[in-house]
Design a protein around this motif. Sequence first.
Motif, PDB file in Angstrom:
ATOM      1  N   THR A 276      -3.891  10.157   3.788  1.00  0.00           N
ATOM      2  CA  THR A 276      -2.934  10.016   4.863  1.00  0.00           C
ATOM      3  C   THR A 276      -3.154  11.200   5.704  1.00  0.00           C
ATOM      4  O   THR A 276      -2.717  11.256   6.857  1.00  0.00           O
ATOM      5  N   ARG A 277      -3.713  12.345   5.080  1.00  0.00           N
ATOM      6  CA  ARG A 277      -3.995  13.547   5.799  1.00  0.00           C
ATOM      7  C   ARG A 277      -5.325  13.716   6.496  1.00  0.00           C
ATOM      8  O   ARG A 277      -5.329  14.102   7.534  1.00  0.00           O
ATOM      9  N   HIS A 278      -6.300  13.425   5.770  1.00  0.00           N
ATOM     10  CA  HIS A 278      -7.546  13.386   6.335  1.00  0.00           C
ATOM     11  C   HIS A 278      -8.271  12.220   6.921  1.00  0.00           C
ATOM     12  O   HIS A 278      -9.422  12.318   7.437  1.00  0.00           O
ATOM     13  N   ARG A 279      -7.974  11.069   6.172  1.00  0.00           N
ATOM     14  CA  ARG A 279      -8.464   9.777   6.915  1.00  0.00           C
ATOM     15  C   ARG A 279      -9.873   9.538   6.760  1.00  0.00           C
ATOM     16  O   ARG A 279     -10.619   9.004   7.751  1.00  0.00           O
TER      17      ARG A 279
ATOM     18  N   TYR B 226       6.056   5.821  -1.140  1.00  0.00           N
ATOM     19  CA  TYR B 226       7.030   4.727  -1.223  1.00  0.00           C
ATOM     20  C   TYR B 226       6.550   3.544  -1.360  1.00  0.00           C
ATOM     21  O   TYR B 226       7.005   2.601  -2.027  1.00  0.00           O
ATOM     22  N   PHE B 227       5.346   3.223  -0.461  1.00  0.00           N
ATOM     23  CA  PHE B 227       4.656   1.793  -0.372  1.00  0.00           C
ATOM     24  C   PHE B 227       4.144   1.776  -1.888  1.00  0.00           C
ATOM     25  O   PHE B 227       4.138   0.527  -2.292  1.00  0.00           O
ATOM     26  N   PHE B 228       3.465   2.618  -2.231  1.00  0.00           N
ATOM     27  CA  PHE B 228       2.770   2.655  -3.587  1.00  0.00           C
ATOM     28  C   PHE B 228       3.555   2.133  -4.767  1.00  0.00           C
ATOM     29  O   PHE B 228       3.272   1.430  -5.359  1.00  0.00           O
ATOM     30  N   GLN B 229       4.782   2.674  -4.747  1.00  0.00           N
ATOM     31  CA  GLN B 229       5.712   2.316  -5.422  1.00  0.00           C
ATOM     32  C   GLN B 229       6.126   0.983  -5.636  1.00  0.00           C
ATOM     33  O   GLN B 229       6.565   0.294  -6.568  1.00  0.00           O
ATOM     34  N   TYR B 230       6.406   0.567  -4.303  1.00  0.00           N
ATOM     35  CA  TYR B 230       6.905  -0.826  -4.056  1.00  0.00           C
ATOM     36  C   TYR B 230       5.610  -1.859  -4.542  1.00  0.00           C
ATOM     37  O   TYR B 230       6.111  -2.787  -5.228  1.00  0.00           O
ATOM     38  N   TRP B 231       4.651  -1.523  -4.214  1.00  0.00           N
ATOM     39  CA  TRP B 231       3.588  -2.292  -4.569  1.00  0.00           C
ATOM     40  C   TRP B 231       3.387  -2.377  -6.115  1.00  0.00           C
ATOM     41  O   TRP B 231       3.239  -3.333  -6.673  1.00  0.00           O
ATOM     42  N   SER B 232       3.503  -1.254  -6.745  1.00  0.00           N
ATOM     43  CA  SER B 232       3.329  -1.197  -8.189  1.00  0.00           C
ATOM     44  C   SER B 232       4.243  -2.089  -8.891  1.00  0.00           C
ATOM     45  O   SER B 232       3.948  -2.777  -9.974  1.00  0.00           O
ATOM     46  N   ASP B 233       5.488  -1.869  -8.324  1.00  0.00           N
ATOM     47  CA  ASP B 233       6.650  -2.721  -8.908  1.00  0.00           C
ATOM     48  C   ASP B 233       6.300  -4.168  -8.752  1.00  0.00           C
ATOM     49  O   ASP B 233       6.349  -5.006  -9.701  1.00  0.00           O
TER      50      ASP B 233
ATOM     51  N   VAL C 170      -3.175   1.977   6.567  1.00  0.00           N
ATOM     52  CA  VAL C 170      -2.582   2.328   7.988  1.00  0.00           C
ATOM     53  C   VAL C 170      -1.597   3.285   8.189  1.00  0.00           C
ATOM     54  O   VAL C 170      -1.251   3.619   9.310  1.00  0.00           O
ATOM     55  N   LEU C 171      -0.923   3.687   6.982  1.00  0.00           N
ATOM     56  CA  LEU C 171       0.162   4.318   6.911  1.00  0.00           C
ATOM     57  C   LEU C 171      -0.292   6.058   7.178  1.00  0.00           C
ATOM     58  O   LEU C 171      -1.397   6.491   6.663  1.00  0.00           O
ATOM     59  N   THR C 172       0.527   6.800   8.093  1.00  0.00           N
ATOM     60  CA  THR C 172       0.026   8.135   8.288  1.00  0.00           C
ATOM     61  C   THR C 172       0.902   9.012   7.807  1.00  0.00           C
ATOM     62  O   THR C 172       0.416  10.327   7.838  1.00  0.00           O
TER      63      THR C 172
END
Length: 322
Positions: free
Chosen positions: A275-278, A240-247, A231-233
Amino acid sequence: MSWLFVEFSDQAQVCQSGHTLMFEGFVVQLLQHCASTQAVASMLRLSWHSVDQIMRRAVARGMKRRDTEAIRHLGIDEKSFRAGHQYVTIMNDLDGGRVLDVVETRTTKATVKLLTSLAAKQRKQVLSVSVDMWNPFAHAVRKKVPQADLVHDRYHISKYLNDAVDAVRRQESRALKSAGDKTLIGSKYAWLRNPENMSDKQRADFDQLMTCELQTGTAWSLKNMFRAFWVLTSRDAAEYFFQYWSDAVDRSELKPIIKVKDMMARHLDGILNFTRHRITNAVSEGLNSKIQLIKASARGFHSFESYRTRILFYCGKLDMAI
């Protein structure tokens, strides 16, 4: 059905097959409403080979008539052909909801051939290509449509994460069972459902499972947590979310989930391009379901050409009229 032959035999010119063009056009229309070549052949008292040739000529006509209008978003996906890990690669027009072409195998060379079936002008106008994280697809896209963004498909990523959760469940279930604990037995599909798809009873049973503080519950939570990514655009927010989730995945020490996370990290640029093309391969998955019905109706295919012909006939949105 003898009246058909009386009606059609006196009309139009005779084509190469020996049938009148009017009759061949009728066969094409009938096939479009019946996925079984054998059923149409029996109904019209024709051989399977005769009907197959009519279908092949129809597809050839349709492919020649295709224009070179811009196709902005492509989907490339694999589909099983025969047993023994034999595949075909299918290229779809995601906006048009149609199959553009099909080639044997899923190699870089095969995918290059598939992309080359588009006119040079069309290839230059492609903005994005939705693909699985299969390197041969990526290599071919970079070679033939280098200006297009590679977008890794969320449906395949969801499948990888579901498979990882199931791997954790199986490992943990074996360990618990050896200790006489049957908590996870019969729970496979509970972990594959999303919360919004659970009935009240399923949700109550699932909540009970989650109170057991299982490793499988942790894996499921991590899988479900990643759904917020889609849902992130903003690309920066997604990274940032991916890094948080990876941790969080690393802290879990659950090897099946970590393995998927590492694979995603290697293909992060293509994942972030969402996030660009959806775009997703949802259209491709829908077409794959239709292709599966074609396979089931035909009870398999002996040759690739027959398989390709039927995919394009039923899923190509071709102008096949005579």
